[in-house]
Design a protein around this motif. Sequence first.
Motif, PDB file in Angstrom:
ATOM      1  N   ASP A 162      37.542  37.004  56.144  1.00 52.26           N
ATOM      2  CA  ASP A 162      38.430  35.912  55.736  1.00 52.26           C
ATOM      3  C   ASP A 162      39.682  36.486  55.067  1.00 52.26           C
ATOM      4  O   ASP A 162      39.592  37.087  53.987  1.00 52.26           O
ATOM      5  CB  ASP A 162      37.685  34.996  54.764  1.00 52.26           C
ATOM      6  N   PRO A 163      40.869  36.306  55.667  1.00 49.85           N
ATOM      7  CA  PRO A 163      42.086  36.880  55.075  1.00 49.85           C
ATOM      8  C   PRO A 163      42.400  36.323  53.690  1.00 49.85           C
ATOM      9  O   PRO A 163      42.920  37.039  52.833  1.00 49.85           O
ATOM     10  CB  PRO A 163      43.182  36.522  56.085  1.00 49.85           C
ATOM     11  N   ALA A 164      42.067  35.049  53.455  1.00 52.08           N
ATOM     12  CA  ALA A 164      42.315  34.465  52.133  1.00 52.08           C
ATOM     13  C   ALA A 164      41.432  35.128  51.079  1.00 52.08           C
ATOM     14  O   ALA A 164      41.875  35.393  49.953  1.00 52.08           O
ATOM     15  CB  ALA A 164      42.066  32.960  52.168  1.00 52.08           C
ATOM     16  N   VAL A 165      40.188  35.399  51.447  1.00 55.73           N
ATOM     17  CA  VAL A 165      39.271  36.077  50.523  1.00 55.73           C
ATOM     18  C   VAL A 165      39.746  37.499  50.259  1.00 55.73           C
ATOM     19  O   VAL A 165      39.697  37.980  49.120  1.00 55.73           O
ATOM     20  CB  VAL A 165      37.834  36.073  51.092  1.00 55.73           C
ATOM     21  N   LEU A 166      40.213  38.177  51.291  1.00 61.82           N
ATOM     22  CA  LEU A 166      40.730  39.534  51.100  1.00 61.82           C
ATOM     23  C   LEU A 166      41.900  39.542  50.120  1.00 61.82           C
ATOM     24  O   LEU A 166      41.987  40.412  49.247  1.00 61.82           O
ATOM     25  CB  LEU A 166      41.174  40.131  52.440  1.00 61.82           C
ATOM     26  N   ARG A 167      42.799  38.575  50.263  1.00 56.68           N
ATOM     27  CA  ARG A 167      43.945  38.512  49.342  1.00 56.68           C
ATOM     28  C   ARG A 167      43.479  38.242  47.915  1.00 56.68           C
ATOM     29  O   ARG A 167      43.964  38.867  46.959  1.00 56.68           O
ATOM     30  CB  ARG A 167      44.926  37.428  49.802  1.00 56.68           C
ATOM     31  N   LEU A 168      42.531  37.321  47.776  1.00 56.44           N
ATOM     32  CA  LEU A 168      42.037  36.961  46.446  1.00 56.44           C
ATOM     33  C   LEU A 168      41.337  38.140  45.780  1.00 56.44           C
ATOM     34  O   LEU A 168      41.618  38.479  44.621  1.00 56.44           O
ATOM     35  CB  LEU A 168      41.083  35.775  46.555  1.00 56.44           C
ATOM     36  N   HIS A 169      40.435  38.789  46.520  1.00 58.91           N
ATOM     37  CA  HIS A 169      39.682  39.896  45.936  1.00 58.91           C
ATOM     38  C   HIS A 169      40.567  41.122  45.700  1.00 58.91           C
ATOM     39  O   HIS A 169      40.322  41.899  44.773  1.00 58.91           O
ATOM     40  CB  HIS A 169      38.490  40.248  46.825  1.00 58.91           C
ATOM     41  N   SER A 170      41.588  41.284  46.527  1.00 56.76           N
ATOM     42  CA  SER A 170      42.548  42.373  46.290  1.00 56.76           C
ATOM     43  C   SER A 170      43.269  42.148  44.964  1.00 56.76           C
ATOM     44  O   SER A 170      43.478  43.088  44.184  1.00 56.76           O
ATOM     45  CB  SER A 170      43.564  42.442  47.435  1.00 56.76           C
ATOM     46  N   ALA A 171      43.643  40.891  44.709  1.00 55.11           N
ATOM     47  CA  ALA A 171      44.307  40.567  43.442  1.00 55.11           C
ATOM     48  C   ALA A 171      43.356  40.773  42.267  1.00 55.11           C
ATOM     49  O   ALA A 171      43.751  41.307  41.219  1.00 55.11           O
ATOM     50  CB  ALA A 171      44.803  39.122  43.477  1.00 55.11           C
ATOM     51  N   TYR A 172      42.091  40.360  42.434  1.00 59.34           N
ATOM     52  CA  TYR A 172      41.098  40.588  41.385  1.00 59.34           C
ATOM     53  C   TYR A 172      40.973  42.078  41.079  1.00 59.34           C
ATOM     54  O   TYR A 172      40.930  42.495  39.914  1.00 59.34           O
ATOM     55  CB  TYR A 172      39.722  40.077  41.827  1.00 59.34           C
ATOM     56  N   LEU A 173      40.884  42.878  42.144  1.00 58.57           N
ATOM     57  CA  LEU A 173      40.635  44.309  41.978  1.00 58.57           C
ATOM     58  C   LEU A 173      41.771  44.991  41.221  1.00 58.57           C
ATOM     59  O   LEU A 173      41.537  45.915  40.434  1.00 58.57           O
ATOM     60  CB  LEU A 173      40.442  44.962  43.350  1.00 58.57           C
ATOM     61  N   ARG A 174      42.991  44.533  41.453  1.00 60.22           N
ATOM     62  CA  ARG A 174      44.134  45.141  40.765  1.00 60.22           C
ATOM     63  C   ARG A 174      44.066  44.952  39.257  1.00 60.22           C
ATOM     64  O   ARG A 174      44.705  45.696  38.504  1.00 60.22           O
ATOM     65  CB  ARG A 174      45.442  44.569  41.318  1.00 60.22           C
ATOM     66  N   ASP A 175      43.294  43.972  38.811  1.00 59.91           N
ATOM     67  CA  ASP A 175      43.176  43.708  37.377  1.00 59.91           C
ATOM     68  C   ASP A 175      41.970  44.389  36.741  1.00 59.91           C
ATOM     69  O   ASP A 175      41.697  44.178  35.558  1.00 59.91           O
ATOM     70  CB  ASP A 175      43.088  42.198  37.129  1.00 59.91           C
ATOM     71  N   VAL A 176      41.233  45.183  37.531  1.00 61.11           N
ATOM     72  CA  VAL A 176      40.076  45.898  36.990  1.00 61.11           C
ATOM     73  C   VAL A 176      40.480  47.346  36.734  1.00 61.11           C
ATOM     74  O   VAL A 176      40.890  48.057  37.656  1.00 61.11           O
ATOM     75  CB  VAL A 176      38.870  45.849  37.947  1.00 61.11           C
ATOM     76  N   GLU A 177      40.354  47.773  35.511  1.00 61.43           N
ATOM     77  CA  GLU A 177      40.766  49.129  35.148  1.00 61.43           C
ATOM     78  C   GLU A 177      39.916  50.171  35.876  1.00 61.43           C
ATOM     79  O   GLU A 177      38.696  50.042  35.993  1.00 61.43           O
ATOM     80  CB  GLU A 177      40.617  49.323  33.640  1.00 61.43           C
ATOM     81  N   GLY A 178      40.595  51.198  36.382  1.00 62.05           N
ATOM     82  CA  GLY A 178      39.889  52.335  36.961  1.00 62.05           C
ATOM     83  C   GLY A 178      39.646  52.252  38.451  1.00 62.05           C
ATOM     84  O   GLY A 178      38.983  53.127  39.012  1.00 62.05           O
ATOM     85  N   PHE A 179      40.179  51.220  39.124  1.00 63.08           N
ATOM     86  CA  PHE A 179      39.963  51.063  40.562  1.00 63.08           C
ATOM     87  C   PHE A 179      41.289  51.120  41.312  1.00 63.08           C
ATOM     88  O   PHE A 179      42.320  50.667  40.817  1.00 63.08           O
ATOM     89  CB  PHE A 179      39.265  49.738  40.868  1.00 63.08           C
ATOM     90  N   GLU A 180      41.238  51.654  42.519  1.00 61.10           N
ATOM     91  CA  GLU A 180      42.408  51.717  43.393  1.00 61.10           C
ATOM     92  C   GLU A 180      42.037  51.135  44.751  1.00 61.10           C
ATOM     93  O   GLU A 180      41.067  51.583  45.381  1.00 61.10           O
ATOM     94  CB  GLU A 180      42.865  53.163  43.570  1.00 61.10           C
ATOM     95  N   LEU A 181      42.767  50.136  45.205  1.00 58.22           N
ATOM     96  CA  LEU A 181      42.524  49.547  46.517  1.00 58.22           C
ATOM     97  C   LEU A 181      43.165  50.424  47.586  1.00 58.22           C
ATOM     98  O   LEU A 181      44.379  50.593  47.625  1.00 58.22           O
ATOM     99  CB  LEU A 181      43.098  48.131  46.587  1.00 58.22           C
TER     100      LEU A 181
END
Length: 233
Positions: free
Chosen positions: A14-33
């Motif tokens: 789901d492209p909408a889910v990918l966009r949402l989770h990508s945004a979530y991930l950017r706010d988690v310290e220590g992770f790189e998408l």
Amino acid sequence: MNGTRIRTLLVDDDPAVLRLHSAYLRDVEGFELVAAVRTGTDGARLAADTSIDLVLLDMNLPDFSGIEVLHRLRLVREWGVDVMVISSARDGFTVRQALAAHVVGYLVKPFTKEAFVARLTEYRAERGMRPAETPIGLAQGEIDRLVEPRAAPAVPSTPIALPKGLADSTLQTILAALHPTTPATVQAIADASGASRATVRRYLGYLADTGQAAVSHRFGARGRPEVLYRRVA
């Protein structure tokens, strides 16, 4: 691993889910998408790259299932990549197979951003405490299940009550369709027993859980892993 960003791959159809989770991930310290892809083919190909540390994997993909992605990764990279399932799939058959492949977490959709951040933060802390280059070991129960017993298990003096929704007559029919030395697919067992694939999966899950059926895998004609079952003699 402290101080090193965890290179992460997102796999969801789901492209909408990918966009949402990508945004979530950017706010988690220590992770790189590293990438966000929509198919199992792309997910398996990119995750085979040794630079990927973590795959956030959906189970429902357009070309093949997340379970097949998991099997491919374990064959190619063994325990060199962590996989966390992020999916709406919550049926016992799928969850059991994911856990058998040693996923580091299973987060059921839908969930809040807070739940996503909390789960990844916990994972990062746990990952940071692992000894370097230490493979994930099997639990004693898993080892026992992999080793063939020398003697047949004792037959209980009283019948064991089946879980609700399972019938002994159907169980015996599916057991009779299983061969002790030649593993078979769910479809082959369904054809032999006359039961539907969904029914066969449910009973095979019970038989595997109780040690009456052994589970293995092989690559199919198009390179897709197939789940095989045989009766434990």
